[in-house]
Design a protein around this motif. Structure first.
Motif, short mmCIF file in Angstrom:
data_model
loop_
_atom_site.label_atom_id
_atom_site.label_comp_id
_atom_site.label_asym_id
_atom_site.label_seq_id
_atom_site.Cartn_x
_atom_site.Cartn_y
_atom_site.Cartn_z
N ALA A 128 -56.94 62.88 2.49
CA ALA A 128 -58.23 63.10 2.08
C ALA A 128 -58.14 64.28 1.40
N ASP A 129 -57.15 65.34 1.33
CA ASP A 129 -57.19 66.38 0.52
C ASP A 129 -56.67 65.92 -0.89
N MET A 130 -55.94 65.01 -0.85
CA MET A 130 -55.68 64.42 -2.15
C MET A 130 -56.63 63.79 -3.08
N GLY A 131 -57.90 63.23 -2.18
CA GLY A 131 -58.77 62.56 -2.61
C GLY A 131 -58.47 60.92 -2.49
N LEU A 132 -57.58 60.69 -1.55
CA LEU A 132 -57.27 59.39 -1.25
C LEU A 132 -57.65 58.80 0.06
N ASN A 133 -57.87 57.50 0.01
CA ASN A 133 -58.16 56.93 1.37
C ASN A 133 -56.77 55.97 1.64
N ARG A 134 -56.60 55.67 2.91
CA ARG A 134 -55.25 54.81 2.94
C ARG A 134 -55.11 53.82 2.52
N SER A 135 -56.48 53.08 2.29
CA SER A 135 -56.44 51.64 1.67
C SER A 135 -56.30 52.00 0.15
N GLN A 136 -56.26 52.94 -0.50
CA GLN A 136 -55.98 53.21 -1.85
C GLN A 136 -54.35 53.35 -2.22
N ILE A 137 -53.58 53.36 -1.20
CA ILE A 137 -52.18 53.78 -1.52
C ILE A 137 -51.55 52.79 -2.34
N ARG A 138 -51.63 51.54 -2.03
CA ARG A 138 -50.89 50.55 -2.90
C ARG A 138 -51.35 50.53 -4.40
N SER A 139 -52.79 50.74 -4.47
CA SER A 139 -53.12 50.71 -6.05
C SER A 139 -52.83 51.88 -6.64
N GLN A 155 -34.98 46.78 -15.45
CA GLN A 155 -36.24 47.54 -15.76
C GLN A 155 -37.24 47.25 -14.62
N ARG A 156 -37.33 45.93 -14.44
CA ARG A 156 -38.27 45.43 -13.40
C ARG A 156 -38.04 45.84 -12.10
N TYR A 157 -36.68 45.98 -11.77
CA TYR A 157 -36.18 46.47 -10.21
C TYR A 157 -36.58 47.94 -10.33
N ALA A 158 -35.93 48.71 -11.19
CA ALA A 158 -36.42 50.09 -11.43
C ALA A 158 -38.11 50.36 -11.24
N ARG A 159 -39.02 49.81 -11.74
CA ARG A 159 -40.29 49.96 -11.51
C ARG A 159 -40.89 49.45 -10.16
N TYR A 160 -40.13 48.24 -9.61
CA TYR A 160 -40.63 48.06 -8.21
C TYR A 160 -40.00 49.27 -7.23
N ARG A 161 -38.86 49.61 -7.34
CA ARG A 161 -38.57 50.69 -6.33
C ARG A 161 -39.21 52.13 -6.67
N VAL A 162 -39.70 52.45 -7.68
CA VAL A 162 -40.64 53.60 -7.80
C VAL A 162 -41.87 53.15 -7.09
N PHE A 163 -42.30 52.10 -7.29
CA PHE A 163 -43.53 51.54 -6.59
C PHE A 163 -43.39 51.64 -4.95
N ARG A 164 -42.28 51.12 -4.65
CA ARG A 164 -42.07 50.97 -3.21
C ARG A 164 -41.67 52.36 -2.51
N ASP A 165 -41.12 53.15 -3.43
CA ASP A 165 -40.92 54.50 -2.75
C ASP A 165 -42.19 55.25 -2.89
N THR A 166 -43.11 55.11 -3.86
CA THR A 166 -44.42 55.93 -3.62
C THR A 166 -45.21 55.42 -2.55
N VAL A 167 -45.41 53.99 -2.39
CA VAL A 167 -45.83 53.57 -1.14
C VAL A 167 -45.40 54.11 0.27
N ASN A 168 -44.07 54.14 0.21
CA ASN A 168 -43.48 54.69 1.37
C ASN A 168 -43.88 56.29 1.62
N ASP A 169 -43.85 56.78 0.72
CA ASP A 169 -43.98 58.32 0.38
C ASP A 169 -45.47 58.68 0.99
#
Length: 78
Positions: free
Chosen positions: A56-67, A32-46
């Motif tokens: 910016a259209d999504m309302g995000l700044n590059r510094s907010q990607i990890r959070s 379960q921990r690894y699955a959550r980590y993979r979701v985190f890493r895939d989201t960061v990469n995407d």
């Protein structure tokens, strides 16, 4: 009238309390921990490959990607 009781029902099963049960619980937790980590890493990469204008259209700044990825994967902010 006769009454009976089965005390074995109130006790945990041996497989749940023995070494095999503990190892199975650890393996399930790790999966379960690894699955959550993979979701985190895939989201960061995407999100990281998107240009700043799309972020910016999504309302995000590059510094907010990890959070944002952390909140998506784990459901809560750090």
């Amino acid at each position: 009238m006769a009454y009976t009781s089965d005390l074995r029902l109130a006790q945990p099963r041996a497989a749940e309390t023995g070494l095999g049960g503990k190892l199975q619980a650890i393996m399930t937790d790790l999966a379960q921990r690894y699955a959550r980590y993979r979701v985190f890493r895939d989201t960061v990469n995407d999100l990281a490959i998107l240009p700043n204008s799309v972020l910016a259209d999504m309302g995000l700044n590059r510094s907010q990607i990890r959070s944002v990825a952390y909140e998506y994967a784990y459901g809560a902010k750090k």
